[in-house]
Design a protein around this motif. Sequence first.
Motif, PDB file in Angstrom:
ATOM      1  N   GLN A  79       0.732  -1.046  -0.023  1.00 21.67           N
ATOM      2  CA  GLN A  79      -0.150   0.050   0.047  1.00 21.67           C
ATOM      3  C   GLN A  79       0.921   1.296   0.009  1.00 21.67           C
ATOM      4  O   GLN A  79       0.596   2.319  -0.695  1.00 21.67           O
ATOM      5  CB  GLN A  79      -0.887  -0.085   1.138  1.00 21.67           C
ATOM      6  N   GLY A  80       1.808   1.353   0.763  1.00 20.40           N
ATOM      7  CA  GLY A  80       2.895   2.386   0.877  1.00 20.40           C
ATOM      8  C   GLY A  80       3.540   2.773  -0.583  1.00 20.40           C
ATOM      9  O   GLY A  80       3.521   3.942  -0.860  1.00 20.40           O
ATOM     10  N   CYS A  81       4.030   1.705  -1.101  1.00 25.65           N
ATOM     11  CA  CYS A  81       4.640   1.910  -2.488  1.00 25.65           C
ATOM     12  C   CYS A  81       3.747   2.287  -3.315  1.00 25.65           C
ATOM     13  O   CYS A  81       4.215   3.202  -4.279  1.00 25.65           O
ATOM     14  CB  CYS A  81       5.202   0.616  -2.925  1.00 25.65           C
ATOM     15  N   ILE A  82       2.420   1.868  -3.474  1.00 19.43           N
ATOM     16  CA  ILE A  82       1.360   2.243  -4.675  1.00 19.43           C
ATOM     17  C   ILE A  82       1.290   3.766  -4.305  1.00 19.43           C
ATOM     18  O   ILE A  82       1.107   4.529  -5.250  1.00 19.43           O
ATOM     19  CB  ILE A  82       0.351   1.474  -4.453  1.00 19.43           C
ATOM     20  N   VAL A  83       0.968   4.105  -3.097  1.00 20.79           N
ATOM     21  CA  VAL A  83       0.460   5.482  -2.654  1.00 20.79           C
ATOM     22  C   VAL A  83       1.946   6.506  -3.111  1.00 20.79           C
ATOM     23  O   VAL A  83       1.646   7.454  -3.763  1.00 20.79           O
ATOM     24  CB  VAL A  83       0.209   5.783  -1.372  1.00 20.79           C
ATOM     25  N   VAL A  84       2.980   6.040  -2.808  1.00 22.13           N
ATOM     26  CA  VAL A  84       4.299   6.920  -3.317  1.00 22.13           C
ATOM     27  C   VAL A  84       4.487   6.961  -4.833  1.00 22.13           C
ATOM     28  O   VAL A  84       4.641   8.177  -5.411  1.00 22.13           O
ATOM     29  CB  VAL A  84       5.479   6.250  -2.712  1.00 22.13           C
ATOM     30  N   VAL A  85       4.225   5.813  -5.433  1.00 18.69           N
ATOM     31  CA  VAL A  85       4.387   6.159  -6.936  1.00 18.69           C
ATOM     32  C   VAL A  85       3.354   7.060  -7.442  1.00 18.69           C
ATOM     33  O   VAL A  85       3.531   7.715  -8.207  1.00 18.69           O
ATOM     34  CB  VAL A  85       4.103   4.741  -7.394  1.00 18.69           C
ATOM     35  N   ALA A  86       2.039   6.840  -6.850  1.00 22.45           N
ATOM     36  CA  ALA A  86       1.071   7.502  -7.503  1.00 22.45           C
ATOM     37  C   ALA A  86       1.153   9.090  -7.171  1.00 22.45           C
ATOM     38  O   ALA A  86       0.893  10.034  -7.835  1.00 22.45           O
ATOM     39  CB  ALA A  86      -0.364   7.249  -6.870  1.00 22.45           C
ATOM     40  N   LEU A  87       1.942   9.307  -5.809  1.00 25.32           N
ATOM     41  CA  LEU A  87       2.148  10.525  -5.430  1.00 25.32           C
ATOM     42  C   LEU A  87       3.072  11.148  -6.521  1.00 25.32           C
ATOM     43  O   LEU A  87       3.148  12.491  -6.959  1.00 25.32           O
ATOM     44  CB  LEU A  87       2.727  11.016  -4.115  1.00 25.32           C
ATOM     45  N   MET A  88       4.298  10.462  -6.978  1.00 28.61           N
ATOM     46  CA  MET A  88       5.249  10.876  -7.757  1.00 28.61           C
ATOM     47  C   MET A  88       4.518  11.404  -9.258  1.00 28.61           C
ATOM     48  O   MET A  88       5.024  12.316  -9.834  1.00 28.61           O
ATOM     49  CB  MET A  88       6.288   9.846  -7.947  1.00 28.61           C
ATOM     50  N   TYR A  89       3.628  10.507  -9.571  1.00 26.27           N
ATOM     51  CA  TYR A  89       3.083  10.755 -10.835  1.00 26.27           C
ATOM     52  C   TYR A  89       2.433  12.075 -10.856  1.00 26.27           C
ATOM     53  O   TYR A  89       2.566  12.917 -11.752  1.00 26.27           O
ATOM     54  CB  TYR A  89       1.742   9.977 -11.155  1.00 26.27           C
ATOM     55  N   MET A  90       1.524  12.533  -9.860  1.00 26.49           N
ATOM     56  CA  MET A  90       0.858  13.804  -9.544  1.00 26.49           C
ATOM     57  C   MET A  90       1.991  15.101  -9.415  1.00 26.49           C
ATOM     58  O   MET A  90       1.662  15.890 -10.101  1.00 26.49           O
ATOM     59  CB  MET A  90       0.014  13.650  -8.328  1.00 26.49           C
ATOM     60  N   LEU A  91       3.173  14.931  -8.817  1.00 25.85           N
ATOM     61  CA  LEU A  91       3.964  16.007  -8.634  1.00 25.85           C
ATOM     62  C   LEU A  91       4.644  16.168  -9.990  1.00 25.85           C
ATOM     63  O   LEU A  91       5.039  17.101 -10.128  1.00 25.85           O
ATOM     64  CB  LEU A  91       5.222  15.496  -7.477  1.00 25.85           C
ATOM     65  N   SER A  92       4.878  14.833 -10.568  1.00 26.66           N
ATOM     66  CA  SER A  92       5.575  15.046 -11.994  1.00 26.66           C
ATOM     67  C   SER A  92       4.552  16.054 -13.017  1.00 26.66           C
ATOM     68  O   SER A  92       5.117  16.957 -13.755  1.00 26.66           O
ATOM     69  CB  SER A  92       5.767  13.849 -12.690  1.00 26.66           C
ATOM     70  N   ASN A  93       3.318  15.756 -12.832  1.00 28.76           N
ATOM     71  CA  ASN A  93       2.450  16.602 -13.689  1.00 28.76           C
ATOM     72  C   ASN A  93       2.219  17.944 -13.233  1.00 28.76           C
ATOM     73  O   ASN A  93       2.007  18.843 -13.871  1.00 28.76           O
ATOM     74  CB  ASN A  93       1.062  15.623 -13.764  1.00 28.76           C
ATOM     75  N   LEU A  94       2.457  17.924 -11.926  1.00 29.77           N
ATOM     76  CA  LEU A  94       2.320  19.507 -11.598  1.00 29.77           C
ATOM     77  C   LEU A  94       3.482  20.207 -11.734  1.00 29.77           C
ATOM     78  O   LEU A  94       3.492  21.204 -12.394  1.00 29.77           O
ATOM     79  CB  LEU A  94       2.360  19.422  -9.844  1.00 29.77           C
ATOM     80  N   ALA A  95       4.757  19.710 -11.728  1.00 28.58           N
ATOM     81  CA  ALA A  95       6.095  20.368 -12.429  1.00 28.58           C
ATOM     82  C   ALA A  95       5.756  20.822 -13.859  1.00 28.58           C
ATOM     83  O   ALA A  95       6.208  21.720 -14.199  1.00 28.58           O
ATOM     84  CB  ALA A  95       7.219  19.378 -12.057  1.00 28.58           C
ATOM     85  N   ALA A  96       5.111  19.809 -14.610  1.00 32.06           N
ATOM     86  CA  ALA A  96       5.007  20.332 -15.994  1.00 32.06           C
ATOM     87  C   ALA A  96       3.960  21.519 -16.070  1.00 32.06           C
ATOM     88  O   ALA A  96       4.082  22.108 -16.856  1.00 32.06           O
ATOM     89  CB  ALA A  96       4.335  18.657 -16.683  1.00 32.06           C
ATOM     90  N   ASP A  97       2.786  21.355 -15.352  1.00 35.40           N
ATOM     91  CA  ASP A  97       1.930  22.449 -15.495  1.00 35.40           C
ATOM     92  C   ASP A  97       2.777  23.834 -15.001  1.00 35.40           C
ATOM     93  O   ASP A  97       2.378  24.877 -15.868  1.00 35.40           O
ATOM     94  CB  ASP A  97       0.773  22.112 -14.401  1.00 35.40           C
ATOM     95  N   ILE A  98       3.376  23.773 -14.164  1.00 34.65           N
ATOM     96  CA  ILE A  98       4.227  24.973 -13.750  1.00 34.65           C
ATOM     97  C   ILE A  98       5.231  25.482 -15.185  1.00 34.65           C
ATOM     98  O   ILE A  98       5.462  26.488 -15.235  1.00 34.65           O
ATOM     99  CB  ILE A  98       4.994  25.034 -12.451  1.00 34.65           C
ATOM    100  N   LEU A  99       5.788  24.404 -15.693  1.00 33.91           N
ATOM    101  CA  LEU A  99       6.853  24.741 -16.772  1.00 33.91           C
ATOM    102  C   LEU A  99       6.099  25.315 -17.770  1.00 33.91           C
ATOM    103  O   LEU A  99       6.599  25.962 -18.778  1.00 33.91           O
ATOM    104  CB  LEU A  99       7.504  23.572 -17.049  1.00 33.91           C
ATOM    105  N   TYR A 100       4.792  25.053 -18.106  1.00 30.14           N
ATOM    106  CA  TYR A 100       3.937  25.599 -19.271  1.00 30.14           C
ATOM    107  C   TYR A 100       4.155  27.163 -19.380  1.00 30.14           C
ATOM    108  O   TYR A 100       4.197  27.485 -20.349  1.00 30.14           O
ATOM    109  CB  TYR A 100       2.474  25.348 -18.853  1.00 30.14           C
ATOM    110  N   GLY A 101       3.987  27.774 -18.204  1.00 22.09           N
ATOM    111  CA  GLY A 101       4.183  29.160 -17.976  1.00 22.09           C
ATOM    112  C   GLY A 101       5.486  29.646 -18.348  1.00 22.09           C
ATOM    113  O   GLY A 101       5.419  31.043 -18.793  1.00 22.09           O
TER     114      GLY A 101
END
Length: 306
Positions: free
Chosen positions: A272-294
């Motif tokens: 459960q912990g590994c899955i949550v961390v991997v999912a969180l990494m996906y979300m943080l990566s997409n957040l970083a991409a959204d910030i780079l758009y600007g």
Amino acid sequence: MVLTLLFVTMITFIVTTILPGDVALLILGPNATDKSIQALQAQMGLDKPLYVQYVDWVFGLVQGDMGTSLRFGDPVMALIMEKLPKSLLLAGAATLIAVVLALPLGVIAAVKQNELPDLFASMFGFIGVSIPIFLWGLVFILVFAVWLNIFPTGGYVPPSEDPVGTLTHLVLPASAMGFALTAYIMRMTRSSMLEVMSEEYIKLARSKGMTQRVIVLKHALRNAIIPVITVIAFQFSYAFGGVVVLEQVFFWPGIGRLTLTAIQSRDIPLLQGCIVVVALMYMLSNLAADILYGYFDPRIRYGGDE
């Protein structure tokens, strides 16, 4: 992100809870008595209703408590934090290699559309997409470790002990992963560049006598980079958590191998912990991409007055 992560925790808890078998019986062994099993279930909270178990688990996550690993007996958070830097190192190096290879190939393929460089880049992309990542790993081991004896076949050396050893052990897994990721980024770069190169402002830049280099790098690539950033973010996330087999091939002690160990030993808290961390990494990566758009496209603004 909060709502997405909450939804991920719900799916993770449901899927891992309905797995066959009794966790208490797994810990105590087949010779355990019913009384001892019931006592351990009560101690671990397994006798509570599922929704109560889920709420307790989520509150533990918020407080940084992911439970205790059934296999290792250590806190799940400590085990994950030990493996996290190694997976980040591998995923970051693989993504860097992929970007360095993919962007020039994609740009050249778009500029030389339907010519030999475009054909070569397209074939490279199809080969990279078609062959599984773990097979690239085996090929790299055979060529560069067995035949040429340049790099080790696998393993990991901490940078604090031997930085050069870390690099030599990193080259093969990062290259195998980066080589496979290159195809996706290259194809998106080519497609986005072709779309931008047909715009009117590119034709206007040519009519003004601007060089091809300035048109491609300053005007076309900057405007074509937005969808490419999205693909890069997804590929980094995939490299972080989606290559369990590759980490196993190279004996790389990252999140992928830890997840595989949790599955094989039915270590539910660790899984459960590994899955949550991997999912969180996906979300943080997409957040970083959204910030780079600007940054890459000044037309994009976040908040403020219109």
